[in-house]
Write a protein that holds these residues in place. Structure first.
Motif, PDB file in Angstrom:
ATOM      1  N   VAL A 112       0.869  -1.187   0.000  1.00  0.00           N
ATOM      2  CA  VAL A 112       0.000   0.000   0.000  1.00  0.00           C
ATOM      3  C   VAL A 112       0.899   1.227   0.000  1.00  0.00           C
ATOM      4  CG1 VAL A 112      -1.889   1.225   1.125  1.00  0.00           C
ATOM      5  CG2 VAL A 112      -1.732  -1.260   1.327  1.00  0.00           C
ATOM      6  N   ARG A 113       1.117   1.769  -1.181  1.00  0.00           N
ATOM      7  CA  ARG A 113       1.966   2.943  -1.373  1.00  0.00           C
ATOM      8  C   ARG A 113       1.475   3.693  -2.603  1.00  0.00           C
ATOM      9  NH1 ARG A 113       5.590  -0.766   0.596  1.00  0.00           N
ATOM     10  NH2 ARG A 113       7.332  -0.027   1.858  1.00  0.00           N
ATOM     11  N   PRO A 114       1.765   4.987  -2.707  1.00  0.00           N
ATOM     12  CA  PRO A 114       1.533   5.662  -3.983  1.00  0.00           C
ATOM     13  C   PRO A 114       2.272   4.887  -5.073  1.00  0.00           C
ATOM     14  CG  PRO A 114       2.091   7.253  -2.282  1.00  0.00           C
ATOM     15  CD  PRO A 114       2.318   5.896  -1.683  1.00  0.00           C
ATOM     16  N   PRO A 115       1.691   4.775  -6.276  1.00  0.00           N
ATOM     17  CA  PRO A 115       2.268   3.916  -7.321  1.00  0.00           C
ATOM     18  C   PRO A 115       3.742   4.156  -7.630  1.00  0.00           C
ATOM     19  CG  PRO A 115       0.057   4.558  -7.933  1.00  0.00           C
ATOM     20  CD  PRO A 115       0.387   5.326  -6.679  1.00  0.00           C
ATOM     21  N   HIS A 116       4.220   5.402  -7.571  1.00  0.00           N
ATOM     22  CA  HIS A 116       5.643   5.625  -7.874  1.00  0.00           C
ATOM     23  C   HIS A 116       6.525   5.143  -6.725  1.00  0.00           C
ATOM     24  CE1 HIS A 116       4.710   9.259  -5.542  1.00  0.00           C
ATOM     25  NE2 HIS A 116       6.006   9.408  -5.345  1.00  0.00           N
TER      26      HIS A 116
ATOM     27  N   GLN B 113      -4.353   8.991   6.504  1.00  0.00           N
ATOM     28  CA  GLN B 113      -4.866  10.276   6.024  1.00  0.00           C
ATOM     29  C   GLN B 113      -4.064  10.812   4.835  1.00  0.00           C
ATOM     30  OE1 GLN B 113      -5.020  12.889   9.431  1.00  0.00           O
ATOM     31  NE2 GLN B 113      -6.693  11.758  10.389  1.00  0.00           N
ATOM     32  N   LYS B 114      -2.860  10.285   4.620  1.00  0.00           N
ATOM     33  CA  LYS B 114      -2.047  10.721   3.487  1.00  0.00           C
ATOM     34  C   LYS B 114      -2.471  10.058   2.177  1.00  0.00           C
ATOM     35  CE  LYS B 114       1.972   9.605   5.286  1.00  0.00           C
ATOM     36  NZ  LYS B 114       3.454   9.497   5.422  1.00  0.00           N
ATOM     37  N   PHE B 115      -3.419   9.131   2.250  1.00  0.00           N
ATOM     38  CA  PHE B 115      -3.853   8.418   1.049  1.00  0.00           C
ATOM     39  C   PHE B 115      -4.453   9.393   0.038  1.00  0.00           C
ATOM     40  CE2 PHE B 115      -7.292   6.257  -1.302  1.00  0.00           C
ATOM     41  CZ  PHE B 115      -6.534   5.321  -1.985  1.00  0.00           C
ATOM     42  N   ASP B 116      -3.814   9.486  -1.139  1.00  0.00           N
ATOM     43  CA  ASP B 116      -4.278  10.427  -2.156  1.00  0.00           C
ATOM     44  C   ASP B 116      -4.100   9.877  -3.569  1.00  0.00           C
ATOM     45  OD1 ASP B 116      -1.543  10.526  -2.437  1.00  0.00           O
ATOM     46  OD2 ASP B 116      -1.352  12.706  -2.207  1.00  0.00           O
TER      47      ASP B 116
ATOM     48  N   LEU C  73      -6.125   4.074  -9.089  1.00  0.00           N
ATOM     49  CA  LEU C  73      -6.424   2.661  -8.864  1.00  0.00           C
ATOM     50  C   LEU C  73      -7.628   2.211  -9.687  1.00  0.00           C
ATOM     51  CD1 LEU C  73      -5.954   2.502  -4.985  1.00  0.00           C
ATOM     52  CD2 LEU C  73      -4.289   1.903  -6.753  1.00  0.00           C
ATOM     53  N   ASN C  74      -7.640   0.936 -10.000  1.00  0.00           N
ATOM     54  CA  ASN C  74      -8.743   0.327 -10.744  1.00  0.00           C
ATOM     55  C   ASN C  74      -9.628  -0.435  -9.762  1.00  0.00           C
ATOM     56  OD1 ASN C  74     -10.432  -1.218 -12.346  1.00  0.00           O
ATOM     57  ND2 ASN C  74      -8.802  -2.409 -13.311  1.00  0.00           N
ATOM     58  N   TYR C  75     -10.803   0.110  -9.457  1.00  0.00           N
ATOM     59  CA  TYR C  75     -11.684  -0.514  -8.471  1.00  0.00           C
ATOM     60  C   TYR C  75     -12.664  -1.499  -9.100  1.00  0.00           C
ATOM     61  CZ  TYR C  75      -9.853   2.562  -4.881  1.00  0.00           C
ATOM     62  OH  TYR C  75      -9.020   3.191  -3.979  1.00  0.00           O
ATOM     63  N   GLY C  76     -12.496  -1.777 -10.378  1.00  0.00           N
ATOM     64  CA  GLY C  76     -13.336  -2.772 -11.035  1.00  0.00           C
ATOM     65  C   GLY C  76     -12.737  -4.151 -10.938  1.00  0.00           C
ATOM     66  N   GLN C  77     -13.184  -5.046 -11.807  1.00  0.00           N
ATOM     67  CA  GLN C  77     -12.684  -6.416 -11.805  1.00  0.00           C
ATOM     68  C   GLN C  77     -11.987  -6.796 -13.105  1.00  0.00           C
ATOM     69  OE1 GLN C  77     -15.144  -9.505 -10.219  1.00  0.00           O
ATOM     70  NE2 GLN C  77     -16.274  -8.142  -8.852  1.00  0.00           N
ATOM     71  N   LYS C  78     -11.989  -5.894 -14.066  1.00  0.00           N
ATOM     72  CA  LYS C  78     -11.365  -6.181 -15.348  1.00  0.00           C
ATOM     73  C   LYS C  78      -9.975  -5.555 -15.439  1.00  0.00           C
ATOM     74  CE  LYS C  78     -15.623  -6.690 -18.053  1.00  0.00           C
ATOM     75  NZ  LYS C  78     -16.376  -6.224 -19.239  1.00  0.00           N
ATOM     76  N   ILE C  79      -9.044  -6.287 -16.035  1.00  0.00           N
ATOM     77  CA  ILE C  79      -7.689  -5.780 -16.250  1.00  0.00           C
ATOM     78  C   ILE C  79      -7.730  -4.739 -17.371  1.00  0.00           C
ATOM     79  CG2 ILE C  79      -5.365  -6.386 -17.000  1.00  0.00           C
ATOM     80  CD1 ILE C  79      -5.805  -9.143 -15.738  1.00  0.00           C
ATOM     81  N   GLN C  80      -7.254  -3.540 -17.081  1.00  0.00           N
ATOM     82  CA  GLN C  80      -7.296  -2.460 -18.070  1.00  0.00           C
ATOM     83  C   GLN C  80      -6.060  -2.431 -18.961  1.00  0.00           C
ATOM     84  OE1 GLN C  80      -7.951   0.930 -15.491  1.00  0.00           O
ATOM     85  NE2 GLN C  80     -10.169   0.607 -15.428  1.00  0.00           N
ATOM     86  N   ASP C  81      -4.904  -2.711 -18.372  1.00  0.00           N
ATOM     87  CA  ASP C  81      -3.660  -2.738 -19.143  1.00  0.00           C
ATOM     88  C   ASP C  81      -3.327  -4.189 -19.474  1.00  0.00           C
ATOM     89  OD1 ASP C  81      -1.212  -2.508 -20.282  1.00  0.00           O
ATOM     90  OD2 ASP C  81      -0.208  -1.587 -18.565  1.00  0.00           O
ATOM     91  N   THR C  82      -3.714  -4.628 -20.654  1.00  0.00           N
ATOM     92  CA  THR C  82      -3.535  -6.033 -21.031  1.00  0.00           C
ATOM     93  C   THR C  82      -2.107  -6.370 -21.443  1.00  0.00           C
ATOM     94  OG1 THR C  82      -4.238  -5.495 -23.291  1.00  0.00           O
ATOM     95  CG2 THR C  82      -5.939  -6.260 -21.742  1.00  0.00           C
ATOM     96  N   LYS C  83      -1.250  -5.355 -21.553  1.00  0.00           N
ATOM     97  CA  LYS C  83       0.129  -5.590 -21.985  1.00  0.00           C
ATOM     98  C   LYS C  83       1.079  -5.870 -20.816  1.00  0.00           C
ATOM     99  CE  LYS C  83      -0.218  -2.780 -26.186  1.00  0.00           C
ATOM    100  NZ  LYS C  83       0.336  -1.621 -26.931  1.00  0.00           N
ATOM    101  N   ARG C  84       0.662  -5.477 -19.615  1.00  0.00           N
ATOM    102  CA  ARG C  84       1.559  -5.669 -18.475  1.00  0.00           C
ATOM    103  C   ARG C  84       1.594  -7.129 -18.035  1.00  0.00           C
ATOM    104  NH1 ARG C  84      -1.080  -6.760 -13.832  1.00  0.00           N
ATOM    105  NH2 ARG C  84      -3.248  -6.026 -13.618  1.00  0.00           N
ATOM    106  N   LYS C  85       2.636  -7.500 -17.342  1.00  0.00           N
ATOM    107  CA  LYS C  85       2.759  -8.845 -16.799  1.00  0.00           C
ATOM    108  C   LYS C  85       1.757  -9.014 -15.662  1.00  0.00           C
ATOM    109  CE  LYS C  85       6.175 -11.993 -14.732  1.00  0.00           C
ATOM    110  NZ  LYS C  85       7.578 -12.118 -14.242  1.00  0.00           N
ATOM    111  N   LEU C  86       1.054 -10.132 -15.654  1.00  0.00           N
ATOM    112  CA  LEU C  86       0.042 -10.372 -14.635  1.00  0.00           C
ATOM    113  C   LEU C  86       0.682 -10.547 -13.265  1.00  0.00           C
ATOM    114  CD1 LEU C  86      -2.348 -12.944 -16.384  1.00  0.00           C
ATOM    115  CD2 LEU C  86      -2.683 -10.471 -16.123  1.00  0.00           C
ATOM    116  N   HIS C  87       0.014 -10.028 -12.232  1.00  0.00           N
ATOM    117  CA  HIS C  87       0.418 -10.335 -10.867  1.00  0.00           C
ATOM    118  C   HIS C  87       0.088 -11.803 -10.597  1.00  0.00           C
ATOM    119  CE1 HIS C  87       1.139  -6.163 -10.238  1.00  0.00           C
ATOM    120  NE2 HIS C  87      -0.133  -5.815 -10.336  1.00  0.00           N
ATOM    121  N   LYS C  88       0.774 -12.376  -9.644  1.00  0.00           N
ATOM    122  CA  LYS C  88       0.592 -13.800  -9.360  1.00  0.00           C
ATOM    123  C   LYS C  88      -0.870 -14.136  -9.081  1.00  0.00           C
ATOM    124  CE  LYS C  88       2.472 -15.539  -5.597  1.00  0.00           C
ATOM    125  NZ  LYS C  88       3.497 -16.094  -4.684  1.00  0.00           N
TER     126      LYS C  88
END
Length: 317
Positions: A203-207, A261-264, A269-284
């Motif tokens: 749980v961190r900002p993406p960068h 409280q720093k969560f910004d 984030l993708n709160y759905g259930q479908k993968i949006q970036d189909t080119k990336r390597k899948l998480h386990k």
């Protein structure tokens, strides 16, 4: 009965580790807390964060990391052992820099330590885990995420941190270098404690998450390999869809309030259930094999894992 807390960290500020919150979460329980603080990079403010912990129970051991002597993640275990060796308690409570304990569990943990203090057959205590992912409202119920781990051990010299510091083993005549040795090591006999470790490592900002991944890969695979691995990688980590994860509806530890409280980064984030970036390597947890195993475990086996990492002998007491 005395309980010591201990941990290790390096570059907690620049890698977004809630180290202060981790330490303060068990300070009311322990008689002392020892932190092995590594040689942080220039500009990192970890020391400033650590200095804001005002407790006479807390002390720091300054260290220098050596990834050549301790490759493949073993420096994590080595640093953990440095802190452990400074502890004086009967029980030693280990928290990693991204692990926090809810205050509601502190009386439960103390009671369990008292109950088992005289039972020398029990060498450690086994905790349940909640692995948060992406934000503070979602956690993993998927196969491959360890549901339990040892976090309290007896203060015995033969008990060492093991492999990359995820767990512990008894290693007689340890050479002090090969934390990944298998031969001659012994799994600890453990008893359960009805308490959870809240793991915020994902749980961190993406960068920040991408930088943390690079740092961990450097520790395990070496700087040269990591440079090539991330040559064409994105600057931000993609958590993938969160919609299929467990929804956390309880409270977080009080010490985490200001951190949360720093969560910004919710808009990233993708709160759905479908993968949006189909080119990336899948998480386990997104791969078909693990999705099938998770379905079987959650729907047919009552949450019991099929196989999985189990570095302990569970004594049913």
């Amino acid at each position: 009965m005395r309980i010591s807390g201990f941990s290790m960290v390096k570059n907690a500020d620049s890698l977004y580790y809630p180290i202060k919150e981790a330490i303060e979460s068990i300070l009311p329980l322990v008689d002392e807390f020892v932190l092995a603080l590594g040689d942080c990079k220039e500009g990192d403010k970890t020391m400033e964060i650590i200095n804001s912990i005002h407790s006479d129970k807390f002390r720091v051991v300054h260290t220098v990391w050596d990834l050549e002597k301790y490759p493949r993640g073993m420096e994590n275990a080595h640093q953990t052992d440095i802190a452990k060796a400074e502890c004086t308690g009967d029980w030693l409570f280990y928290l990693q820099a991204d692990e926090v304990v809810h205050e509601k569990y502190l009386p439960v943990i103390r009671k369990r330590c008292e109950e088992l203090l005289g039972d020398e057959e029990v060498e450690g205590l086994l905790f349940h885990y909640k692995h948060f992912w992406g934000d503070y409202d979602h956690y993993h119920i998927s196969h491959g995420w360890y549901p339990n781990e040892i976090r309290i051990v007896r203060n015995k010299p033969e008990i060492h941190s093991w492999e990359s510091a995820q767990s512990f083993r008894r290693i007689p005549d340890f050479d002090g270098v090969n934390y990944r040795q298998q031969e001659g090591t012994h799994k600890l006999n453990v008893a359960r404690v009805d308490a959870y470790i809240y793991h915020y490592g994902w749980v961190r900002p993406p960068h920040y998450m991408q930088n943390k991944k690079k740092a961990l890969d450097t520790i395990h695979k070496g700087a040269t390999n990591v440079k090539e691995m991330y040559r064409a990688a994105a600057n931000e980590f993609n958590y993938g869809p969160l919609g299929g994860l467990g929804k956390f509806t309880e409270t977080h530890p009080k010490v985490m309030e200001s951190w949360i409280q720093k969560f910004d980064w919710g808009h990233k984030l993708n709160y759905g259930q479908k993968i949006q970036d189909t080119k990336r390597k899948l998480h386990k947890h997104e791969r078909l094999k693990y999705r099938v195993l998770t379905f079987l475990e959650q729907n047919l086996l009552g949450g019991k894992q099929i196989g999985g990492f189990r570095n302990y002998n569970l004594i049913r007491k």
